[in-house]
Design an enzyme around this catalytic site. Structure first.
Site, PDB file in Angstrom:
ATOM      1  N   ARG A  40       0.794  -1.203   0.000  1.00 19.26           N
ATOM      2  CA  ARG A  40       0.000   0.000   0.000  1.00 19.26           C
ATOM      3  C   ARG A  40       0.845   1.280   0.000  1.00 19.26           C
ATOM      4  NH1 ARG A  40      -3.807  -2.075   4.869  1.00 19.26           N
ATOM      5  NH2 ARG A  40      -1.856  -3.068   5.403  1.00 19.26           N
ATOM      6  N   GLY A  41       2.118   1.153   0.371  1.00 20.73           N
ATOM      7  CA  GLY A  41       2.938   2.333   0.633  1.00 20.73           C
ATOM      8  C   GLY A  41       3.062   3.344  -0.494  1.00 20.73           C
ATOM      9  N   ASP A  99      14.631   0.073   1.657  1.00 20.53           N
ATOM     10  CA  ASP A  99      15.237   0.033   2.988  1.00 20.53           C
ATOM     11  C   ASP A  99      16.297  -1.082   2.971  1.00 20.53           C
ATOM     12  OD1 ASP A  99      15.401   0.620   5.764  1.00 20.53           O
ATOM     13  OD2 ASP A  99      13.968  -0.933   6.248  1.00 20.53           O
ATOM     14  N   LYS A 127      17.000   4.484   1.797  1.00 20.55           N
ATOM     15  CA  LYS A 127      17.806   4.425   3.037  1.00 20.55           C
ATOM     16  C   LYS A 127      18.966   3.489   2.759  1.00 20.55           C
ATOM     17  CE  LYS A 127      14.208   4.291   6.474  1.00 20.55           C
ATOM     18  NZ  LYS A 127      13.695   3.464   7.583  1.00 20.55           N
TER      19      LYS A 127
HETATM   20  P1  IMP Z   1      12.742  -3.307   2.488  1.00 21.15           P
HETATM   21  O1  IMP Z   1      13.398  -3.443   3.835  1.00 21.15           O
HETATM   22  O2  IMP Z   1      13.592  -2.548   1.510  1.00 21.15           O
HETATM   23  O3  IMP Z   1      12.291  -4.645   1.978  1.00 21.15           O
HETATM   24  O4  IMP Z   1      11.458  -2.412   2.702  1.00 21.15           O
HETATM   25  C1  IMP Z   1      10.268  -3.024   2.996  1.00 21.15           C
HETATM   26  C2  IMP Z   1       9.131  -2.083   3.216  1.00 21.15           C
HETATM   27  O5  IMP Z   1       9.232  -1.629   4.542  1.00 21.15           O
HETATM   28  C3  IMP Z   1       9.050  -0.826   2.374  1.00 21.15           C
HETATM   29  O6  IMP Z   1       8.448  -1.014   1.138  1.00 21.15           O
HETATM   30  C4  IMP Z   1       8.166   0.012   3.271  1.00 21.15           C
HETATM   31  O7  IMP Z   1       6.819  -0.289   3.031  1.00 21.15           O
HETATM   32  C5  IMP Z   1       8.579  -0.431   4.653  1.00 21.15           C
HETATM   33  N1  IMP Z   1       9.505   0.551   5.268  1.00 21.15           N
HETATM   34  C6  IMP Z   1      10.843   0.525   5.318  1.00 21.15           C
HETATM   35  N2  IMP Z   1      11.311   1.611   5.963  1.00 21.15           N
HETATM   36  C7  IMP Z   1      10.228   2.329   6.318  1.00 21.15           C
HETATM   37  C8  IMP Z   1      10.047   3.576   7.010  1.00 21.15           C
HETATM   38  O8  IMP Z   1      10.974   4.283   7.427  1.00 21.15           O
HETATM   39  N3  IMP Z   1       8.755   3.976   7.186  1.00 21.15           N
HETATM   40  C9  IMP Z   1       7.688   3.249   6.745  1.00 21.15           C
HETATM   41  N4  IMP Z   1       7.803   2.098   6.085  1.00 21.15           N
HETATM   42  C10 IMP Z   1       9.072   1.638   5.890  1.00 21.15           C
HETATM   43 MG    MG Z   2       6.416  -0.517   0.603  1.00 22.92          MG
END
Ligand code: IMP
Ligand code: MG
Length: 173
Positions: A40-41, A99, A127
């Site tokens: 949903r983000g 992230d 990040k």
């Molecule tokens: P990944 O760790 O790159 O797989 O990120 C996974 C998901 O975690 C992202 O698509 C976001 O939906 C969520 N996410 C990561 N960091 C943040 C943050 O700082 N705020 C809100 N959601 C986050």
């Molecule tokens: Mg996301």
């Protein structure tokens, strides 16, 4: 819990969205896009950026969950897959934030098996410090520090997604 400092204002976000859309429009000139929002983000970022991309497009969505806090950390669940067949098409993934990179890497590998003509990724936030797996990001809005952020689609426990700007988030103890 408290919402912390403003990180990105509405104006900064909207200006960046227009810049990214202009770059994407240049890169895909003469092509047709299949723009895929990762829900949903990315819902707010997606709806803003598609309005400014000047290339014919179809849109589609993937609904996924990433478990970032639980013991299933790193596990990605696909709740709803694409409706479109992506074979031979130019796919552009729109994501809120990269992230650890685990979600995007998982999604990318899954979609590459379906033989798209091309597959690129646009992430509003990056990040970098937190990266665990390498994933190529073709378009990045903002590099941000290792802080948890909410707003403009991003959530904490599915809250704060409706904020028009992005703020750092701290859980009070
Ligand atoms: P990944 O760790 O790159 O797989 O990120 C996974 C998901 O975690 C992202 O698509 C976001 O939906 C969520 N996410 C990561 N960091 C943040 C943050 O700082 N705020 C809100 N959601 C986050
Ligand atoms: Mg996301």
């Amino acid at each position: 819990m408290v919402i912390g400092k403003p990180l990105l204002t509405v104006e900064q976000i909207q200006e960046k969205v227009k810049e990214l859309a202009a770059e994407i429009s240049r890169d895909y000139k003469g092509k047709e896009l299949l723009t895929v929002g990762i829900l949903r983000g990315s819902f707010m970022f997606f709806s803003d950026i598609v309005k400014s991309i000047q290339v014919p497009m179809n849109i589609d969505f993937l609904i996924v969950s990433s478990y970032i806090k639980t013991k299933n950390k790193g596990k990605i669940e696909i709740h709803a897959d694409l409706r479109e067949d992506i074979k031979g098409r130019h796919v552009l993934l729109i994501e809120d934030i990269a992230d650890t990179g685990l979600s995007l890497s998982h999604i990318r590998n899954m979609l590459l098996k379906r033989s798209p003509a091309s597959l690129k990724i646009c992430a509003l936030l990056n990040k970098k410090e937190r990266r665990k797996v390498d994933v190529p990001l073709d378009y990045i809005g903002f590099e941000i520090p290792d802080k948890y952020v909410v707003g403009y689609g991003l959530d904490y426990e599915n809250k704060f997604r409706n904020l028009p700007h992005i703020v750092t988030f701290k859980k009070s103890t």
